[in-house]
Design an enzyme around this catalytic site. Structure first.
Site, PDB file in Angstrom:
ATOM      1  N   LYS A 173      -4.961   3.506  51.598  1.00 37.03           N
ATOM      2  CA  LYS A 173      -4.512   2.301  52.310  1.00 37.03           C
ATOM      3  C   LYS A 173      -3.073   2.386  52.827  1.00 37.03           C
ATOM      4  O   LYS A 173      -2.753   1.759  53.828  1.00 37.03           O
ATOM      5  CB  LYS A 173      -4.656   1.069  51.402  1.00 37.03           C
ATOM      6  CG  LYS A 173      -6.095   0.629  51.181  1.00 37.03           C
ATOM      7  CD  LYS A 173      -6.124  -0.640  50.338  1.00 37.03           C
ATOM      8  CE  LYS A 173      -7.511  -1.230  50.241  1.00 37.03           C
ATOM      9  NZ  LYS A 173      -7.508  -2.537  49.580  1.00 37.03           N
ATOM     10  N   ASP A 182      -7.633  -8.176  53.585  1.00 42.47           N
ATOM     11  CA  ASP A 182      -7.663  -8.698  52.214  1.00 42.47           C
ATOM     12  C   ASP A 182      -6.987 -10.064  52.132  1.00 42.47           C
ATOM     13  O   ASP A 182      -7.456 -10.966  51.423  1.00 42.47           O
ATOM     14  CB  ASP A 182      -6.945  -7.743  51.245  1.00 42.47           C
ATOM     15  CG  ASP A 182      -7.815  -6.560  50.851  1.00 42.47           C
ATOM     16  OD1 ASP A 182      -9.051  -6.672  50.935  1.00 42.47           O
ATOM     17  OD2 ASP A 182      -7.253  -5.523  50.459  1.00 42.47           O
TER      18      ASP A 182
END
Ligand code: NAP
Length: 279
Positions: A70, A106
């Protein structure tokens, strides 16, 4: 049917075989009758640059990234959304014309699951447990809602670094006695630690549940198991609880919408994830 028009999407991770995303996204493609497929690619850290080059060459329509990619992916991209840039982590790649962009769904996924659960976090005081990647996304999301964040983590230096990056005023050790004096002012708690996650189901954060206000909500990002020990205990104290699978479904739904332009069937995606968990 897979044919010459099929959109290819997927997730890069290492490991990746545990991922629920293929089940969620393929169920979404099927339920909307869209010609797309979603695969899982096990990409070792030293092959990430090759994988992203491959995405560019093949014009793969969209990818998700999971641990450990990420943050490492950021220098390989042409641009970031505001959320990805502020959080410092990317979980979704998409094309903006010829530019390969990174987004972080997210944060918005977390806010959507709160709203779905009947919680409006605007201007609330929220206790965030943890200081890893998930906590960064949650703190960013809460700040966009004008929340006051109290941050608690086992490693205080990591918590202080996060607090400094986001201007969080209160940092505490993840200890019951340290949290207790703040309990009465807390509207919501988010567990962003790995405590309670399989195979450590018996563990839970040291939260003074009995001292939290009756209207307090407790959200656990852990979704293996779906009802963690923390959520069981919070329920037993009469508190509202929100499990981690909703956020997983919503962050996936937001990525799906970026790639397809179609409203994602969130409940189909959640059901597919539940099924993949054997529930
Ligand atoms: P991460 O970057 O590795 O951070 C892990 C966090 O857990 C750190 O704060 C760490 O504290 C803490 N921790 C780990 N073991 C602990 C222990 N034994 N006692 C106390 N604290 C402990 O991981 P992440 O990506 O932030 O993920 C955290 C959790 O959120 C995972 O369970 C993950 O599955 C879940 N998650 C769920 C979603 C969703 O969509 N529902 C999305 C993202 C993540 P230290 O800093 O002290 O090590």
């Amino acid at each position: 049917m897979i044919d010459a028009h099929t959109w290819l999407t997927g997730v890069l991770g290492y490991p990746v075989r545990h991922s629920l995303s293929p089940a969620m996204h393929n169920a979404a493609f099927q339920s909307l009758g869209l010609n797309g497929v979603y695969l899982a690619f096990e990409v070792a850290p030293d092959r990430l640059a090759d994988a992203i080059q491959g995405m560019r060459g093949l014009k793969i329509r969209g990818l998700n990234l999971t641990i450990p990619h990420k943050e490492a992916v950021i220098p390989l991209l042409d641009g970031l959304t505001d959320a990805a840039s502020r959080i410092g982590a990317v979980n979704t790649l998409f094309w903006d014309g010829d530019r390969l962009m990174g987004d972080n769904t997210d944060a918005e996924g977390f806010l959507r699951v709160l709203r779905e659960g009947g919680v409006n976090p605007a201007h609330q005081t929220v206790l965030v447990l943890g200081a890893g990647g998930a906590a960064r996304a949650v703190v960013y999301a809460l700040q966009t809602e004008g929340c006051t964040v109290i941050l608690a983590n086992r490693s205080l230096d990591r918590a202080h670094a996060l607090a400094e990056a986001f201007g969080v005023g209160t940092v505490l050790p993840l200890e019951r006695d340290a949290l207790a004096p703040h309990a009465a002012q807390i509207h919501g708690v988010v567990n962003c630690t790995a405590l309670g996650m399989t195979p450590n189901e018996a563990s839970m954060p040291p939260l003074p549940l009995e001292a939290l206000p009756e209207a307090c909500w407790v959200c656990d990002l852990v979704y293996r198991p779906l009802e963690t020990r923390l959520l069981q205990a919070a329920k037993a104290h009469g508190l509202k609880t929100i499990d981690g699978l909703g956020m997983l479904a919503h962050q996936g739904a937001l990525a799906f919408e970026r790639w397809t332009g179609a409203p994602a069937p969130v409940s189909v995606m959640r059901d597919a994830a539940l099924h993949a968990l054997g529930l």
